[in-house]
Write an enzyme that holds these catalytic residues in place. Structure first.
Site, PDB file in Angstrom:
ATOM      1  N   ARG A   8       0.814  -1.103  -0.055  1.00 25.35           N
ATOM      2  CA  ARG A   8       0.048  -0.091  -0.144  1.00 25.35           C
ATOM      3  C   ARG A   8       1.005   1.306   0.017  1.00 25.35           C
ATOM      4  O   ARG A   8       2.167   1.117   0.066  1.00 25.35           O
ATOM      5  CB  ARG A   8      -0.757  -0.175   1.176  1.00 25.35           C
ATOM      6  CG  ARG A   8      -0.167   0.213   2.627  1.00 25.35           C
ATOM      7  CD  ARG A   8      -0.861  -0.005   3.677  1.00 25.35           C
ATOM      8  NE  ARG A   8      -1.001  -1.320   4.261  1.00 25.35           N
ATOM      9  CZ  ARG A   8      -2.175  -1.977   4.906  1.00 25.35           C
ATOM     10  NH1 ARG A   8      -2.784  -1.103   5.531  1.00 25.35           N
ATOM     11  NH2 ARG A   8      -1.889  -2.923   5.446  1.00 25.35           N
ATOM     12  N   GLY A   9       0.161   2.521   0.037  1.00 25.45           N
ATOM     13  CA  GLY A   9       0.897   3.566   0.213  1.00 25.45           C
ATOM     14  C   GLY A   9       2.139   3.813  -0.853  1.00 25.45           C
ATOM     15  O   GLY A   9       1.944   3.592  -2.233  1.00 25.45           O
ATOM     16  N   ILE A  10       3.171   4.296  -0.231  1.00 19.01           N
ATOM     17  CA  ILE A  10       4.288   4.800  -1.272  1.00 19.01           C
ATOM     18  C   ILE A  10       4.827   3.392  -2.107  1.00 19.01           C
ATOM     19  O   ILE A  10       5.313   3.507  -3.052  1.00 19.01           O
ATOM     20  CB  ILE A  10       5.399   5.367  -0.319  1.00 19.01           C
ATOM     21  CG1 ILE A  10       4.983   6.558   0.225  1.00 19.01           C
ATOM     22  CG2 ILE A  10       6.700   5.434  -1.208  1.00 19.01           C
ATOM     23  CD1 ILE A  10       6.219   7.461   1.288  1.00 19.01           C
TER      24      ILE A  10
ATOM     25  N   ASP B 189       7.277 -11.030   7.060  1.00 22.43           N
ATOM     26  CA  ASP B 189       7.625 -10.135   8.053  1.00 22.43           C
ATOM     27  C   ASP B 189       8.993  -9.918   8.397  1.00 22.43           C
ATOM     28  O   ASP B 189       9.870 -10.967   8.708  1.00 22.43           O
ATOM     29  CB  ASP B 189       7.316 -10.670   9.318  1.00 22.43           C
ATOM     30  CG  ASP B 189       7.404  -9.805  10.579  1.00 22.43           C
ATOM     31  OD1 ASP B 189       7.912  -8.643  10.433  1.00 22.43           O
ATOM     32  OD2 ASP B 189       6.962 -10.100  11.802  1.00 22.43           O
TER      33      ASP B 189
ATOM     34  N   ASN C 145      11.665  -0.092   0.910  1.00 25.33           N
ATOM     35  CA  ASN C 145      10.485   0.844   1.377  1.00 25.33           C
ATOM     36  C   ASN C 145       9.835   0.311   2.669  1.00 25.33           C
ATOM     37  O   ASN C 145       9.445   1.296   3.102  1.00 25.33           O
ATOM     38  CB  ASN C 145       9.625   0.972   0.242  1.00 25.33           C
ATOM     39  CG  ASN C 145       8.362   1.947   0.769  1.00 25.33           C
ATOM     40  OD1 ASN C 145       8.615   2.896   0.838  1.00 25.33           O
ATOM     41  ND2 ASN C 145       7.275   0.930   0.929  1.00 25.33           N
TER      42      ASN C 145
ATOM     43  N   TYR D 267      11.736   6.249  15.871  1.00 25.83           N
ATOM     44  CA  TYR D 267      11.429   6.264  14.235  1.00 25.83           C
ATOM     45  C   TYR D 267      12.654   7.060  13.828  1.00 25.83           C
ATOM     46  O   TYR D 267      13.144   6.868  12.733  1.00 25.83           O
ATOM     47  CB  TYR D 267      10.064   6.868  13.854  1.00 25.83           C
ATOM     48  CG  TYR D 267       9.857   7.114  12.344  1.00 25.83           C
ATOM     49  CD1 TYR D 267       9.616   5.991  11.579  1.00 25.83           C
ATOM     50  CD2 TYR D 267      10.025   8.375  12.014  1.00 25.83           C
ATOM     51  CE1 TYR D 267       9.449   5.929  10.307  1.00 25.83           C
ATOM     52  CE2 TYR D 267       9.714   8.551  10.649  1.00 25.83           C
ATOM     53  CZ  TYR D 267       9.460   7.298   9.677  1.00 25.83           C
ATOM     54  OH  TYR D 267       9.417   7.688   8.524  1.00 25.83           O
TER      55      TYR D 267
ATOM     56  N   LYS E 110      15.561   5.858  11.156  1.00 22.29           N
ATOM     57  CA  LYS E 110      15.717   6.630   9.877  1.00 22.29           C
ATOM     58  C   LYS E 110      16.948   7.527   9.766  1.00 22.29           C
ATOM     59  O   LYS E 110      17.594   7.528   8.551  1.00 22.29           O
ATOM     60  CB  LYS E 110      14.612   7.523   9.543  1.00 22.29           C
ATOM     61  CG  LYS E 110      13.160   6.867   9.297  1.00 22.29           C
ATOM     62  CD  LYS E 110      13.286   5.911   8.269  1.00 22.29           C
ATOM     63  CE  LYS E 110      11.869   5.428   8.102  1.00 22.29           C
ATOM     64  NZ  LYS E 110      11.953   4.206   6.458  1.00 22.29           N
TER      65      LYS E 110
ATOM     66  N   PRO F  96      11.466  11.289   2.208  1.00 21.66           N
ATOM     67  CA  PRO F  96      10.069  11.854   2.221  1.00 21.66           C
ATOM     68  C   PRO F  96       9.739  12.701   3.542  1.00 21.66           C
ATOM     69  O   PRO F  96      10.379  12.504   4.547  1.00 21.66           O
ATOM     70  CB  PRO F  96       9.169  10.750   1.979  1.00 21.66           C
ATOM     71  CG  PRO F  96       9.878   9.690   1.700  1.00 21.66           C
ATOM     72  CD  PRO F  96      11.289   9.966   2.205  1.00 21.66           C
ATOM     73  N   GLY F  97       8.873  13.666   3.293  1.00 22.61           N
ATOM     74  CA  GLY F  97       8.555  14.521   4.460  1.00 22.61           C
ATOM     75  C   GLY F  97       7.811  15.803   4.017  1.00 22.61           C
ATOM     76  O   GLY F  97       7.328  15.977   2.762  1.00 22.61           O
TER      77      GLY F  97
END
Length: 198
Positions: A31-33, A73, A100, A166, A170, A196-197
């Site tokens: 999903r998403g990005i 996982d 990702n 988090y 990152k 991204p941000g």
């Protein structure tokens, strides 16, 4: 734990098919990005293997773009290594890895648990190391001048409240990317990250 559906037409905004035949593995692609990256690569003619913990949604995304689907996982080190190799085998090699997969848990600094800290680093950073190792070894063995793209975050540069685990993970992705580029550049493998941000 995977399926390889028949190829279907993917939506396309470009007609160049500039990635025709390129073999691409994308983690966190359900999903998403990740799903958007998969759609774009498919539109450019790439052959894809999609990895995600959510097997059902990963399969649905894969079927929409004509990709192979793998439920895994990535916080499980043995599974991360094994399934990444399965994806390479399904594609008969690999040219591009997009790391990702990631999780974001919210907690005030003084309330972060060891379990949440470890889970965040297991998924966001350790899994990236393991998939990179498996893919880079395959590229080197095949003489492939490939590319690895790691998904970092602006959080890794500037941080945000309630996201210490988090942000730290990152920041680790950014550093891992720099060193990976140094170590793998001699083999013709490019390693970059995206932040991204808002």
């Amino acid at each position: 734990p995977y399926s390889v559906p028949a190829m279907v037409s993917a939506p396309t905004s470009l007609n160049s098919k500039s990635l025709s035949g390129r073999r691409v593995i994308i983690t966190g692609a359900a999903r998403g990005i990740g799903a958007a990256i998969a759609t774009t690569f498919a539109a450019e003619g790439a052959r894809l293997a999609l990895l995600d913990r959510d097997g059902d949604r990963c399969r649905a995304t894969a079927e929409a773009v004509g990709a192979a689907s793998f439920a895994v996982d990535l916080a499980d080190p043995a599974a991360a290594v094994a399934v990444t190799q399965q994806a390479i085998d399904a594609l008969s090699g690999v040219d591009v890895l997009v790391n990702n997969a990631g999780i974001l848990l919210f907690s005030p600094l003084l309330e972060i648990t060891v379990e949440d800290w470890d889970r965040t680093f297991d998924v966001n950073l350790r899994a990236m190391l393991l998939t990179t190792q498996v893919v880079a070894k395959a590229m080197i063995a095949a003489g492939t001048r490939g590319a690895i793209v790691n998904m970092a975050s602006m959080g890794g540069k500037i941080g945000s409240p309630n996201q210490a685990h988090y942000a730290a993970s990152k920041a680790g992705v950014i550093s891992l990317t720099r060193v990976s580029a140094m170590d793998l550049g001699a083999h013709g493998i490019r390693v970059n990250c995206i932040c991204p941000g808002d």
